[in-house]
Design a protein around this motif. Sequence first.
Motif, short mmCIF file in Angstrom:
data_model
loop_
_atom_site.label_atom_id
_atom_site.label_comp_id
_atom_site.label_asym_id
_atom_site.label_seq_id
_atom_site.Cartn_x
_atom_site.Cartn_y
_atom_site.Cartn_z
N LEU A 117 33.22 43.71 34.65
CA LEU A 117 31.99 44.39 34.25
C LEU A 117 31.66 45.52 35.22
N GLY A 118 31.92 45.29 36.51
CA GLY A 118 31.71 46.34 37.49
C GLY A 118 32.59 47.55 37.23
N CYS A 119 33.85 47.29 36.87
CA CYS A 119 34.77 48.38 36.55
C CYS A 119 34.33 49.12 35.29
N LEU A 120 33.80 48.38 34.31
CA LEU A 120 33.30 49.00 33.09
C LEU A 120 32.12 49.92 33.41
N TYR A 121 31.24 49.47 34.28
CA TYR A 121 30.09 50.29 34.69
C TYR A 121 30.57 51.53 35.45
N LEU A 159 39.70 52.34 33.08
CA LEU A 159 40.08 51.82 31.77
C LEU A 159 41.21 50.80 31.93
N VAL A 160 42.21 51.12 32.74
CA VAL A 160 43.30 50.18 33.01
C VAL A 160 42.75 48.91 33.66
N ALA A 161 41.81 49.07 34.60
CA ALA A 161 41.24 47.91 35.29
C ALA A 161 40.49 47.00 34.33
N VAL A 162 39.73 47.58 33.41
CA VAL A 162 38.96 46.77 32.46
C VAL A 162 39.91 46.00 31.54
N VAL A 163 40.93 46.67 31.02
CA VAL A 163 41.89 46.00 30.14
C VAL A 163 42.60 44.88 30.91
N LEU A 180 38.58 54.56 45.46
CA LEU A 180 37.90 53.28 45.28
C LEU A 180 38.25 52.68 43.93
N ALA A 181 38.34 53.53 42.91
CA ALA A 181 38.76 53.06 41.58
C ALA A 181 40.19 52.56 41.62
N TYR A 182 41.05 53.27 42.36
CA TYR A 182 42.45 52.85 42.47
C TYR A 182 42.53 51.50 43.18
N PHE A 183 41.70 51.31 44.18
CA PHE A 183 41.63 50.03 44.90
C PHE A 183 41.29 48.89 43.95
N LEU A 184 40.28 49.09 43.12
CA LEU A 184 39.89 48.06 42.16
C LEU A 184 41.00 47.79 41.15
N MET A 185 41.63 48.84 40.67
CA MET A 185 42.70 48.66 39.69
C MET A 185 43.86 47.87 40.30
N LEU A 222 41.20 61.09 36.02
CA LEU A 222 42.02 60.00 36.55
C LEU A 222 41.16 58.80 36.91
N THR A 223 39.98 59.05 37.46
CA THR A 223 39.10 57.94 37.82
C THR A 223 38.73 57.12 36.59
#
Length: 248
Positions: free
Chosen positions: A95-99, A65-69, A226-231, A59-60
């Motif tokens: 770029l941070g999300c991609l990393y 992936l959704v965040a980068v798109v 944290l990933a959900y927060f960014l997305m 899920l992370t």
Amino acid sequence: MLPTSTRLANATDYKDLPAWLWLVLPVAYYLFVYGCAMVLEEPSYRQYFIGEMCITEILTVLLMLVAVVTGCLILRDLHALGERLLLVWVALGTLGCLYFGGEEASWGQWYLRWSTPEAWQALNDQQETNLHNLAGLGFLMDQLPRALLTLGALIGGIAAPVYMKLRNRQFSPQRYWYWIWPTAITLPTAVIAVFLARMDRRIGDVLDTVWPSYDMRTGELKELFLAYFLMLYLLSFRVRLRQLRAAV
């Protein structure tokens, strides 16, 4: 500066993300994980929630992936609007999300099943094709980015919206701060990521025992939120920017 619209002159004129996305889903998954820890034995819990191919890890990666798109779509809109400052800001975030997502998936190793080269195995603590497990660079490539992201969730996702609510203030859409700061919809996810994801330790302290009897690996659960927060941050930015672009 972004173009303005009289129809979208105030922050309240914008429609943000639906509640099922920013409230129901993250809270439901958090309760689901801890509920499973209460009812499942260690082998069953480990099968579903521990390991590189567990539910939380997959899920992370999907969230990132959704965040980068989404970030790429925002960049297209900002370029069309001629906004360069925010374009740089979103590009850095994307770029941070991609990393983040790439490192979580060891850049595809866990899905495509390639073997780590011997030379890289000697440098990587877990013999994986990623950077955050490189010997001697763990702090710079892993702990530091996670600490900065946690601080960002604490300040931008919790402290700022609570302060603005208590002071009855709003950022003006005509100002950069309105677009740079997260909106209040990130609050539930930020609270879970910063304070609640690792509640297994606090529950154990209250019960004066080790709970559960096995390691839940709640560090990975924290990374998920944290990933959900960014997305959510990027999705909210995208939804509101599309409304502005349509209005002008």
